[in-house]
Design a protein around this motif. Structure first.
Motif, PDB file in Angstrom:
ATOM      1  N   PHE A 176      -4.016   9.071   7.816  1.00 47.63           N
ATOM      2  CA  PHE A 176      -3.342  10.126   8.567  1.00 47.63           C
ATOM      3  C   PHE A 176      -1.891  10.265   8.151  1.00 47.63           C
ATOM      4  O   PHE A 176      -1.357  11.369   8.047  1.00 47.63           O
ATOM      5  N   ASN A 177      -1.259   9.131   7.914  1.00 46.57           N
ATOM      6  CA  ASN A 177       0.149   9.148   7.520  1.00 46.57           C
ATOM      7  C   ASN A 177       0.339   9.899   6.206  1.00 46.57           C
ATOM      8  O   ASN A 177       1.224  10.744   6.071  1.00 46.57           O
ATOM      9  N   GLU A 213      -0.321  13.556   6.650  1.00 42.70           N
ATOM     10  CA  GLU A 213       0.843  14.214   7.242  1.00 42.70           C
ATOM     11  C   GLU A 213       1.896  14.504   6.188  1.00 42.70           C
ATOM     12  O   GLU A 213       2.422  15.604   6.089  1.00 42.70           O
ATOM     13  N   HIS A 214       2.172  13.473   5.406  1.00 39.98           N
ATOM     14  CA  HIS A 214       3.172  13.642   4.347  1.00 39.98           C
ATOM     15  C   HIS A 214       2.749  14.736   3.381  1.00 39.98           C
ATOM     16  O   HIS A 214       3.560  15.535   2.923  1.00 39.98           O
ATOM     17  N   TYR A 262      12.349  13.134   8.822  1.00 37.85           N
ATOM     18  CA  TYR A 262      11.382  13.637   9.781  1.00 37.85           C
ATOM     19  C   TYR A 262      11.658  13.038  11.148  1.00 37.85           C
ATOM     20  O   TYR A 262      12.320  12.018  11.260  1.00 37.85           O
ATOM     21  N   SER A 282      10.022  10.674  13.343  1.00 42.31           N
ATOM     22  CA  SER A 282       9.052   9.663  12.959  1.00 42.31           C
ATOM     23  C   SER A 282       7.899   9.608  13.955  1.00 42.31           C
ATOM     24  O   SER A 282       8.015   9.054  15.022  1.00 42.31           O
ATOM     25  N   HIS A 283       6.789  10.220  13.556  1.00 41.79           N
ATOM     26  CA  HIS A 283       5.603  10.213  14.413  1.00 41.79           C
ATOM     27  C   HIS A 283       5.103   8.804  14.554  1.00 41.79           C
ATOM     28  O   HIS A 283       4.395   8.449  15.462  1.00 41.79           O
ATOM     29  N   ASN A 284       5.428   8.026  13.568  1.00 41.66           N
ATOM     30  CA  ASN A 284       4.619   6.883  13.236  1.00 41.66           C
ATOM     31  C   ASN A 284       5.522   5.787  12.735  1.00 41.66           C
ATOM     32  O   ASN A 284       6.061   5.844  11.670  1.00 41.66           O
ATOM     33  N   SER A 285       5.675   4.770  13.544  1.00 42.31           N
ATOM     34  CA  SER A 285       6.548   3.698  13.123  1.00 42.31           C
ATOM     35  C   SER A 285       5.734   2.446  12.849  1.00 42.31           C
ATOM     36  O   SER A 285       4.719   2.193  13.475  1.00 42.31           O
ATOM     37  N   HIS A 286       6.194   1.684  11.888  1.00 44.65           N
ATOM     38  CA  HIS A 286       5.413   0.512  11.528  1.00 44.65           C
ATOM     39  C   HIS A 286       5.607  -0.623  12.500  1.00 44.65           C
ATOM     40  O   HIS A 286       4.968  -1.649  12.379  1.00 44.65           O
ATOM     41  N   HIS A 342       8.547   9.030   6.125  1.00 48.16           N
ATOM     42  CA  HIS A 342       7.115   8.890   5.883  1.00 48.16           C
ATOM     43  C   HIS A 342       6.841   7.873   4.794  1.00 48.16           C
ATOM     44  O   HIS A 342       5.912   7.084   4.876  1.00 48.16           O
ATOM     45  N   ASP A 371       7.281   4.453   6.120  1.00 46.16           N
ATOM     46  CA  ASP A 371       6.146   4.112   6.973  1.00 46.16           C
ATOM     47  C   ASP A 371       4.935   3.734   6.139  1.00 46.16           C
ATOM     48  O   ASP A 371       4.245   2.756   6.421  1.00 46.16           O
ATOM     49  N   LEU A 372       4.694   4.542   5.109  1.00 45.47           N
ATOM     50  CA  LEU A 372       3.551   4.312   4.244  1.00 45.47           C
ATOM     51  C   LEU A 372       3.623   2.913   3.638  1.00 45.47           C
ATOM     52  O   LEU A 372       2.653   2.142   3.675  1.00 45.47           O
ATOM     53  N   GLU A 414       1.706  -4.231   5.781  1.00 43.46           N
ATOM     54  CA  GLU A 414       1.118  -4.910   6.932  1.00 43.46           C
ATOM     55  C   GLU A 414      -0.363  -5.175   6.705  1.00 43.46           C
ATOM     56  O   GLU A 414      -0.849  -6.275   6.913  1.00 43.46           O
ATOM     57  N   ASN A 433       0.070   0.744  15.289  1.00 42.59           N
ATOM     58  CA  ASN A 433       0.584   1.906  14.640  1.00 42.59           C
ATOM     59  C   ASN A 433      -0.425   3.030  14.781  1.00 42.59           C
ATOM     60  O   ASN A 433      -1.469   3.012  14.177  1.00 42.59           O
ATOM     61  N   SER A 434      -0.100   3.991  15.585  1.00 46.47           N
ATOM     62  CA  SER A 434      -1.034   5.096  15.755  1.00 46.47           C
ATOM     63  C   SER A 434      -0.432   6.373  15.216  1.00 46.47           C
ATOM     64  O   SER A 434       0.769   6.595  15.285  1.00 46.47           O
TER      65      SER A 434
END
Lengths: 145, 145
Positions: free
Chosen positions: A114-115, A118-119, A138, A140-144, B108, B111-112, B118, B142-143
């Motif tokens: 998904f990440n 998105e990118h 961005y 950040s929808h999504n953080s590690h 992004h 995050d990637l 991880e 991470n969602s």
DNA sequence: GTTTCATTTGAACAGCTGTGCAAGTGAATG
DNA sequence: CATTCACTTGCACAGCTGTTCAAATGAAAC
């Protein structure tokens, strides 16, 4: 050949150093071990057919022949793809009667897909821009962490 | 060759269908367009040297010769790597005096990298298990939503 | 134990990919 | 305008990767 620059003056002095450019970020583990594995994971994801396969599995588990039928590929081809994905721990495997059922290994895989999706959907990332004015950020929808 | 199975009875009936296996998940956009791009991104990330380069940039921006010095690579090699990464919109580029300064394109990318790192750090994902008993689930760090 | 059938594996082929040298580009500097 | 310097690009080589056919495996069903 230094694996990592030890001191700023240790360089053949290209004229610039990290400190000169701002945009500080928290460092990543470059221990080599994890990074090597991570790159193998990315490589496995980096084939359109394999990524499509994973995307397919997003909808639920499936057996080999089912995937082959759905994607219009040879069974052996699908099997090979799944082997690669399984070698990187991206898919799970389970026997159910005569069939062997594959599924996404865990939530990490879903997140990864998904990440990237998105990118990839960001219009700015479509083509190589000659002039990228600055680091665009961005939400950040999504953080590690 | 169907891109997506249209109806359950449309198959050459491998004997199992998505409904037979549980583990339903929300579907991913398989429009092909975004997926193609995502796979290109993954491919770019899938080379150890390039990923290491990105990890290096995690510490801050840097110019080409600086990276080359730090990694112990030829300048042209580093330039080529950066070209690939830039083609996928993973790094930004900016001129500063005589140097051209590269940096990570956006959050992004960070995050990637962290997400894959991880996943790579999970001991279970190290080697291909012959017998994966079932779908092992993580706590979702991470969602995507 | 034998058969059956889904899946896996071996092997070979074609196509792609990264690297590094040498040459080219282009912006800054004088 | 000429020079310098950082970077980029062309090119050729070697190594890797995906696909496919045919053969092998191995669990289930009989």
């Amino acid at each position: 050949m230094p694996d990592r620059l030890t001191s700023p003056t240790d360089l053949a002095d290209p004229g610039c150093r990290p400190e000169d450019h701002g945009a500080r970020r928290e460092p990543v583990d470059v221990s080599g071990e994890a990074l090597e594995r991570a790159s193998r994971i990315f490589r496995a994801l980096g084939e359109p057919s394999r990524l499509r396969l994973l995307a397919f599995l997003t909808r639920g588990e499936a057996c080999v022949s089912e995937v082959a039928e759905a994607e219009g590929d040879e069974i052996s081809t699908v099997s090979q793809r799944l082997r690669v994905l399984r070698n990187e721990g991206l898919v799970s495997r389970r026997r159910q009667g005569k069939h062997i059922v594959y599924g996404l290994a865990d939530q990490h895989v879903v997140d990864l897909i998904f990440n990237a999706l998105e990118h990839a959907s960001e219009p700015r990332n479509a083509a190589p821009r000659e002039k990228t004015k600055g680091v665009t950020a961005y939400a950040s929808h999504n953080s590690h962490r």
